[in-house]
Design a protein around this motif. Structure first.
Motif, short mmCIF file in Angstrom:
data_model
loop_
_atom_site.label_atom_id
_atom_site.label_comp_id
_atom_site.label_asym_id
_atom_site.label_seq_id
_atom_site.Cartn_x
_atom_site.Cartn_y
_atom_site.Cartn_z
N ALA A 93 25.90 -29.52 -31.03
CA ALA A 93 26.30 -28.29 -30.29
C ALA A 93 25.27 -27.16 -31.02
O ALA A 93 24.63 -26.36 -30.07
CB ALA A 93 27.62 -27.82 -30.47
N ASP B 229 29.14 -34.08 -33.62
CA ASP B 229 29.22 -33.40 -32.43
C ASP B 229 29.13 -31.87 -32.69
O ASP B 229 28.37 -30.92 -32.09
CB ASP B 229 31.01 -33.33 -32.22
CG ASP B 229 30.92 -34.74 -31.44
OD1 ASP B 229 30.32 -35.65 -31.27
OD2 ASP B 229 32.37 -34.92 -30.96
N PRO C 90 27.64 -20.96 -25.15
CA PRO C 90 28.43 -22.04 -24.30
C PRO C 90 28.54 -23.32 -24.85
O PRO C 90 29.29 -24.06 -24.88
CB PRO C 90 27.22 -22.05 -23.29
CG PRO C 90 26.82 -20.41 -23.19
CD PRO C 90 26.60 -20.20 -24.58
N PRO C 91 27.45 -23.83 -25.95
CA PRO C 91 27.60 -25.20 -26.29
C PRO C 91 28.88 -25.34 -27.38
O PRO C 91 29.54 -26.38 -27.22
CB PRO C 91 26.34 -25.49 -27.12
CG PRO C 91 25.38 -24.61 -26.61
CD PRO C 91 25.99 -23.16 -26.07
N GLN D 270 31.61 -23.28 -26.94
CA GLN D 270 32.54 -23.12 -26.25
C GLN D 270 33.08 -24.42 -25.57
O GLN D 270 34.36 -24.95 -25.59
CB GLN D 270 32.51 -22.08 -25.11
CG GLN D 270 32.25 -20.59 -25.43
CD GLN D 270 32.33 -19.71 -24.31
OE1 GLN D 270 33.03 -20.04 -23.04
NE2 GLN D 270 31.52 -18.44 -24.39
N GLU D 271 32.22 -25.18 -25.01
CA GLU D 271 32.59 -26.38 -24.81
C GLU D 271 33.09 -27.35 -25.84
O GLU D 271 33.82 -28.17 -25.65
CB GLU D 271 31.09 -27.06 -24.25
CG GLU D 271 31.43 -28.30 -23.55
CD GLU D 271 30.01 -29.15 -22.96
OE1 GLU D 271 29.97 -30.45 -22.86
OE2 GLU D 271 29.49 -28.45 -22.85
N ASP E 24 36.60 -26.16 -26.56
CA ASP E 24 37.46 -26.62 -25.57
C ASP E 24 37.98 -27.91 -25.68
O ASP E 24 38.93 -28.28 -25.31
CB ASP E 24 36.71 -26.33 -24.20
CG ASP E 24 36.66 -25.09 -23.69
OD1 ASP E 24 37.26 -24.11 -24.32
OD2 ASP E 24 35.90 -24.59 -22.87
N ARG E 25 37.40 -29.00 -26.25
CA ARG E 25 37.52 -30.28 -26.39
C ARG E 25 38.61 -30.49 -27.60
O ARG E 25 39.18 -31.07 -27.46
CB ARG E 25 36.28 -31.14 -26.60
CG ARG E 25 35.64 -31.73 -25.34
CD ARG E 25 34.60 -32.68 -25.63
NE ARG E 25 33.46 -32.25 -26.00
CZ ARG E 25 32.61 -32.63 -26.95
NH1 ARG E 25 32.87 -33.85 -27.54
NH2 ARG E 25 31.60 -32.03 -27.47
#
Length: 578
Positions: A335, A331, A301-302, A304-305, A308-309
């Motif tokens: 993550a 970043d 999930p981290p 994926q976020e 996505d950015r």
């Protein structure tokens, strides 16, 4: 495809991993099968899947304080995951008509395309008690039990697909040799369609054009074979058994050779494995399609976020991972720490062991088999302690099951537990039980480095390191399987030992000198390269993480892999015609 029954590709696998709590898998083969089907759904490949329904699963793993493994049946409620179909067929085993039913699971892509997977079940009313348990355990029982299971999968699977209306199948993909008895059913079906009771060369040619075979192991013991006397007892006397150049190999039914003889396209699962397979099975044309993993499932999930950015189309186009190089280093590290915290928190809840978020964390999770050498890291425990004292904290997380009958695998786990006790004052070592999809997602994303130590050339491919790479976790691995293709030293990760030397390989070696050389190389790499970078030059370490994503994540995925199967295997005749 609007008409589901017009599907053209059938994918057969002894195990398929679709959900963590659905114990229809034991390890890498099942995870690969599940990832393959997910990517096939995304790519709208007209596929249907077939496996067996294991009511008792593989097993539920239990450890005592010394690392002795014991097993219990894996409990699960089938109806929570699967829907029973109206399909019902029979198969004669040992002179008894065994009823086979099917349960369905739909793999749904984000774009709405469905691939149905059918799990075959003999625990049905009307069967004898001994037949009702035939599909209970994955890789359980003796040779007779295994042969019955493989007949149900291969022969029963073809019958079930026909019964359910799948009559337009032109390709049958055998994911390993367990399903190769489907070729017998197809041969006999072809003869019946021509009004004959005997199989002839035209049937053999026809079936060969329909079959694709992927072999997954260079370990000779990994290829199932059965005495012909047992085969005739279980399957009855069949005319096809007399086709010695097709059915028999050295007076045995060898499931790998049966698939080789009746498949027009055969492949290994990495370039090196293709080379090894051609040496093992001289005279057969064996290609190579390197394995991959399904990115949307394995990216944490981290990340994926994060993706996505910065790479918003990564799910639809895995090649877009190459743009990861432009993601800011801070970043990426943020993550990674989030993914690491998910793992550390899980371990604290499960074991009451508190790991340090900022300590260098080594992940190792594989089937506990002797040739995978899970204890290679502990070859020189005193040096390992010194490395930790000099550079900074080290913590190690293990997971993996030994087959219930694998004494050497169980002894390997006990040695790791012993090392855990010897290191307890200096290095925290955790061995997590019941390694499954859920734990694999946490481990491959939350470790700082992914360790893999097989004795070359026994690693056909390996996919856990690919999952780690998608989450920016570099590998430290023997140069075998996929890592020969994925390793760029100090760029995507690090190699242990030397690269393989051409066609030189030996399955009978005792391995003692090789173990020592590889263990020294492993510790040297940690001592002289990796730990100084991790603790002393974090920016360089993060660059390696980014390269792992950009170079390895963009290639070692099932999106690319399935496209290769479609072009090279599933539609090979259509491509040639065009």
């Amino acid at each position: 495809m609007s008409n589901e029954k017009s599907r053209s590709i059938a994918y057969f696998s002894m195990e398929i991993a679709l959900e963590s709590a659905m114990p229809t898998y034991s390890g890498g083969l099942g995870a690969l099968a599940g990832d393959t089907i997910r990517s096939a759904a995304d790519l709208r490949v007209p596929m249907v899947g077939v496996s067996l329904l294991y009511r008792k699963g593989y097993f539920f793993q239990i450890f005592d304080e010394e690392g002795n493994q014991s097993e219990k049946p894996a409990e699960w409620v089938i109806e929570n995951f699967l829907i029973k179909t109206p399909g019902r067929v029979t198969l004669n085993l040992e002179g008894r008509e065994v009823i086979i039913e099917a349960w369905r699971y739909d793999v749904l892509s984000a774009h709405g395309f469905v691939i149905p997977v059918y799990f075959l079940d003999t625990d049905v009313e009307g069967n004898d008690e001994e037949d009702r348990v035939l599909t209970h355990k994955l890789y359980g029982g003796d040779a007779r039990y295994r042969l019955c299971q493989e007949a149900i999968l291969g022969m029963g699977g073809v019958r079930m697909l026909r019964n359910l209306g799948y009559n337009n199948l032109h390709t049958f993909h055998m994911n390993e040799g367990h399903a190769s008895l489907l070729t017998v059913e197809l041969l006999e079906e072809s003869a019946r369609q021509e009004g004959r009771s005997e199989v002839d060369q035209a049937d053999i040619d026809k079936v060969r054009r329909m079959c694709v075979f992927t072999t997954h192991t260079p370990v000779p013991a990994g290829h199932d074979q059965f005495p012909l006397e047992l085969v005739k007892e279980v399957l009855g006397q069949r005319e096809i058994f007399e086709l010695k150049n097709v059915f028999c190999h050295e007076s045995m039914l060898n499931m790998t050779y049966l698939a080789l003889n009746l498949s027009d396209y055969v492949n290994g699962v990495a370039k090196r494995h293709g080379e090894i397979s051609r040496l093992m099975f001289g005279g057969y044309a064996i290609e190579a399609i390197t394995n991959g993993v399904y990115a949307p499932f394995w990216v944490s999930p981290p990340f994926q976020e994060l993706f996505d950015r910065y790479i918003p189309n990564w799910r639809d186009d895995n090649f877009a991972f190459r743009y990861a190089l432009s993601i800011p280093l801070e970043d990426v590290w943020r993550a990674h720490l989030e993914a690491k915290k998910l793992l550390v928190d899980y371990i604290a809840r499960k074991t009451n062991i508190a790991l340090d978020m900022h300590a260098f964390t080594i992940g190792f999770a594989r089937r506990a088999a002797a040739y995978k050498r899970g204890d290679l890291l502990f070859y020189d425990i005193e040096r390992l302690k010194k490395i930790a004292r000099y550079h900074g904290k080290i913590q190690i997380i293990y997971a993996g099951k030994a087959h219930p009958n694998d004494k050497e695998g169980k002894e390997l786990i006990r040695r790791i537990f012993k090392a855990m006790d010897e290191l307890k004052e200096d290095i925290k070592v955790v061995y997590l039980d019941n390694y499954d999809l859920k734990l694999a997602r946490l481990l491959t994303a939350g470790s700082d480095i992914w360790l893999n130590t097989p004795r070359a050339p026994m690693e056909a491919s390996g996919t856990s390191g690919m999952k780690a790479a998608l989450n920016g976790v570099p590998s430290l691995s023997i140069l075998d399987g996929w890592w020969i293709e994925g390793c760029i030293e100090n760029i995507t990760g690090w190699a242990i030992g030397k690269a393989p030397n051409g066609d030189d390989f030996d399955f009978e070696q005792n391995g003692n000198s090789e173990d020592q050389e590889d263990a020294i190389s492993l510790l040297d790499k940690l001592d002289n390269v990796i730990l100084p970078m991790y603790y002393g030059d974090r920016e360089d370490f993060i660059h390696v993480m980014l390269n792992a994503i950009a170079l390895n994540g963009s290639f070692f995925n099932t999106q690319r892999m399935v496209q290769q199967y479609v072009l090279n295997a599933y539609y090979r005749y259509r491509a040639l015609a065009d």
